[in-house]
Design an enzyme around this catalytic site. Structure first.
Site, PDB file in Angstrom:
ATOM      1  N   ASP A 576      50.412  42.985  44.692  1.00  0.00           N
ATOM      2  CA  ASP A 576      50.019  43.321  43.318  1.00  0.00           C
ATOM      3  C   ASP A 576      51.220  43.101  42.413  1.00  0.00           C
ATOM      4  O   ASP A 576      52.319  43.601  42.686  1.00  0.00           O
ATOM      5  CB  ASP A 576      49.538  44.760  43.249  1.00  0.00           C
ATOM      6  CG  ASP A 576      48.919  45.094  41.891  1.00  0.00           C
ATOM      7  OD1 ASP A 576      48.798  44.163  41.066  1.00  0.00           O
ATOM      8  OD2 ASP A 576      48.561  46.250  41.670  1.00  0.00           O
ATOM      9  N   GLU A 619      45.683  40.034  38.999  1.00  0.00           N
ATOM     10  CA  GLU A 619      47.058  39.762  39.419  1.00  0.00           C
ATOM     11  C   GLU A 619      47.297  40.168  40.861  1.00  0.00           C
ATOM     12  O   GLU A 619      48.446  40.341  41.284  1.00  0.00           O
ATOM     13  CB  GLU A 619      48.033  40.502  38.486  1.00  0.00           C
ATOM     14  CG  GLU A 619      47.975  42.015  38.575  1.00  0.00           C
ATOM     15  CD  GLU A 619      46.953  42.623  37.666  1.00  0.00           C
ATOM     16  OE1 GLU A 619      47.015  43.832  37.414  1.00  0.00           O
ATOM     17  OE2 GLU A 619      46.053  41.877  37.175  1.00  0.00           O
TER      18      GLU A 619
END
Length: 703
Positions: A576, A619
């Site tokens: 992440d 993301e």
């Protein structure tokens, strides 16, 4: 005067003679018809008048006879009342009255006698009558005589005279008894019977009376229709004769003259005033010549028709073959299969067994599998960057049909391919219909081809002198190889169609369907490329080129099954990006997209070739590490964390801009967990890394 004019004059005289004969015959027949009609009219009127007069006389006689008989039955000699005066009873009939018996007495009936009509004072013309009254003996016989008036008969005859019909009653000697006395024509002879003569009293007189009838204006009383029909027939005959002359005789003469002029115009020599037989012979000669010319023309037309039929049949065969090959190429999903179908179709379907196909290799050569080098025995390889190569120049420039290809500049190793017969070169490549940016996923907007839909950009990297056959080959080597390695460059090959001994002769006409088939092959290559792109787009992320969320789960499920089957360990990294929202807010979303692409490149660099990298969403990234221990997966995660932290994501900024990642790791022993469990546990570890300060790696222990 010419023979034709003489023949026309004779025909005219004959026509005039026929017309005169027809006219005389018509006049004679019409006269005979009128005479016959006049005779019938007179006879008809005479018969009618005779019948009426006879009926009147018989009626008077019978009534008078009936009255006398009634008086006799009453016992007297004469009738008590009757319309006849001066009745008398005598022993003998007066001789001067010329009585004739008109009825014989039988049984109760009386014998009746009629005399000659006489004129009496104050009574006019009368008809004497006598009756024999018998007694017991011959001496008792006596005659009752009297007369009846003929005023009604005279009135009837006068009425006929007013109508133009003259009638008179005569005795056998021709003396007029009563009726019209004048206006009758004279007899031709005393023995001849008068026209329109009819007997009176129906043959009851021994010396018969006759009714003679004459109509002075009988012609005006004749029926018009028979005369008109007969006259019309003769007029029609005359008109027919004139029509036949105008329609057949004169046109035939004109036709003979026209035929003679036409024959002379066609080159036949005719003498002056040629006879029709001579003209007919010239016509036969001319027709024989025309017949020979027509047969020759017919033979030529049939030959052209047969040749055209063969051409059409061949075209139809080529069309069917073209359709079959096109369908087959469009149904395939591999470029090599398209090339093989194209090569086989031209060699077998179009009758050019000498056809070769040179495929473009990764190192920039045209490789011809059908032809081998006589020294090494390997397939002939022609460098695409060599200006001296005819095949290379044709590949980059376009189609070429040449009758003697060896006359053009070429390399020695191309001799076996070119041959000495006509050759057709056809570059075969897919038709590019997308923009460069869509194909390469390129973000370099400074590239001149970024928005271009003309993807033949490699041609601009080849200098014009390359196509003249001069120059150093190495000057073009690197530029052409770079184009061939580019994903924009289509799968391509060079088709060489040759004329060989057991095949067809290549011409410009039969090269057209081959060129069309090569274009269809380019379309089939485009379909193959689209199919490959669709397969890639179905499993990859459009921005980073990594596997997408759906393919990630399918790959994870597949690798877990392998781990369970082979009792291996499988690790999953959930990555992440830290503070990515602030990065987007500060530098914009295009910079964020560029940053995600850089992170994807770092993951490719740090991962093994067997590892599976995917963009999980937003993301977040995921890396599947098959057959990896927790220690090995930790080493990969640390390397990724370090590479990302050291990377400058805004190269043009005054100061370096960095990003960090938080990584969670979970390792499944022997694939005993489900894919949802593995993802959930790795995601918990990533969340723990973010909560503990970011830019960290956290390993989730099994169980």
């Amino acid at each position: 005067m010419s023979r034709n004019q003489s023949r026309v004059r004779t025909g005219d005289l004959l026509l005039v003679a026929l017309l005169l004969a027809n006219l005389v015959s018509g006049v004679g027949l019409i006269g005979a018809l009128r005479a016959d009609l006049s005779k019938n009219l007179v006879v008809s009127e005479s018969t009618l008048a005779s019948t009426k007069i006879s009926a009147y006389l018989w009626g008077k006689i019978l009534r008078f006879t009936s009255a006398v008989e009634q008086a006799r039955s009453a016992g007297v000699d004469v009738p008590v009342k009757w319309d006849v005066d001066a009745l008398s009873v005598v022993g003998e009939l007066p001789v001067e009255w010329n009585f004739q018996r008109i009825r014989s007495g039988t049984g109760e009936g009386l014998s009746v006698f009629m005399g000659t009509p006489r004129d009496l004072p104050n009574r006019g013309r009368v008809l004497p009558l006598g009756f024999l009254v018998t007694g017991g003996s011959r001496q008792d016989q006596r005659y009752v005589i009297g007369s009846i008036s003929l005023a009604d008969v005279d009135g009837y005859l006068a009425d006929l005279q007013r109508r133009g019909i003259l009638c008179r009653i005569v005795d056998p000697e021709g003396r007029t008894l009563f009726g019209t006395t004048g206006g009758f024509p004279a007899r031709r002879d005393s023995a001849s019977r008068f026209e329109g003569e009819a007997p009176v009293m129906g043959g009851a007189l021994s010396r018969e009376w006759s009714l003679q009838t004459f109509i002075p204006d009988a012609s005006s009383r004749l029926p018009f229709l028979p005369q008109a029909i007969l006259a019309s027939i003769f007029l029609l005959i005359m008109a027919t004769l004139v029509y036949l002359r105008q329609r057949f005789i004169l046109p035939s003469e004109a036709a003979v003259a026209a035929v003679a002029e036409t024959v002379a115009a066609q080159g036949e020599i005719l003498p002056y005033r040629a006879a029709p037989a001579y003209i007919a012979g010239a016509v036969n000669s001319l027709l024989s010549r025309f017949r020979l010319e027509a047969e020759e023309e017919k033979r030529s037309i049939l030959e052209r028709a047969d040749r055209r039929t063969r051409e059409v049949s061949e075209s139809q065969k080529n069309l069917l073959s073209h359709h079959r090959l096109t369908k087959k190429m469009l149904q395939t999903r591999q470029a090599d299969e398209v090339f093989d179908i194209l090569l086989g179709g031209i060699a077998d379907g179009y009758g050019f067994p000498g056809t070769l196909l040179g495929k473009v290799s990764d190192d920039g050569y045209l490789v011809f599998q059908g032809e081998t080098d006589p020294v090494s025995g390997t397939p002939i390889r022609i460098p695409l960057w060599h200006p001296g190569s005819l095949l290379a120049r044709t590949f980059w420039s376009g189609n070429l049909l040449h009758a003697s290809p060896r006359e053009l500049p070429h390399l020695p190793e191309e001799e076996a391919i070119l041959g000495s017969s006509p050759v057709l070169f056809l570059p075969v490549m897919r038709n590019l219909k997308t923009r460069c940016v869509e194909t390469k996923n390129c973000a370099d907007r400074t590239c001149p081809n970024y928005y271009s839909e003309n993807l033949k950009c490699w041609l601009r990297r080849i200098s014009p002198e390359f196509f003249t056959g001069a120059g150093n080959p190495e000057e073009h080597h690197e530029a052409i190889k770079a184009c061939l390695r580019c994903e924009v460059f289509p799968s391509s090959a060079l088709l060489v169609v040759r004329s060989v001994e057991n095949g067809k002769v290549l011409t410009r006409e039969n090269s057209v369907p081959i060129s069309n088939l090569a274009s269809e092959a380019g379309l089939a290559l485009e379909v193959v490329s689209l199919y490959d792109n669709m397969k890639i787009m179905a499993v990859t992320d459009g921005l980073t080129g990594l596997y997408n969320h759906r393919e990630f789960y399918q790959s994870l499920r597949r690798e877990l099954e392998r781990a369970r089957r082979y009792r291996h360990t499988l690790s999953l990294l959930m990555i992440d990006v830290d503070d990515f929202k602030q990065f987007n807010d500060r530098f914009g979303h295009p910079a964020g997209d560029f940053a995600l692409q850089n992170i994807a490149e770092i993951l490719r660099k740090c991962a093994r070739t067997t590892d599976i990298i995917a963009r999980y969403g937003g993301e977040e990234f995921a890396v599947i590490l098959p057959e990896s221990t927790p220690g090995g997966s930790l080493m990969v995660a640390e390397r990724v964390k370090t590479e990302v932290a050291e990377h400058n994501f805004i190269p043009n900024a005054n100061i370096p801009v960095h990003l960090t990642v938080s990584i969670g790791i979970y390792s499944s022993n022997n694939g005993e967990d489900t894919e949802d469990q593995v993802v959930s546990l790795a995601d918990e570890a990533s969340y723990a890394a973010k909560k503990s300060g970011k830019n960290r790696v956290v390993v989730k222990a099994p169980g």
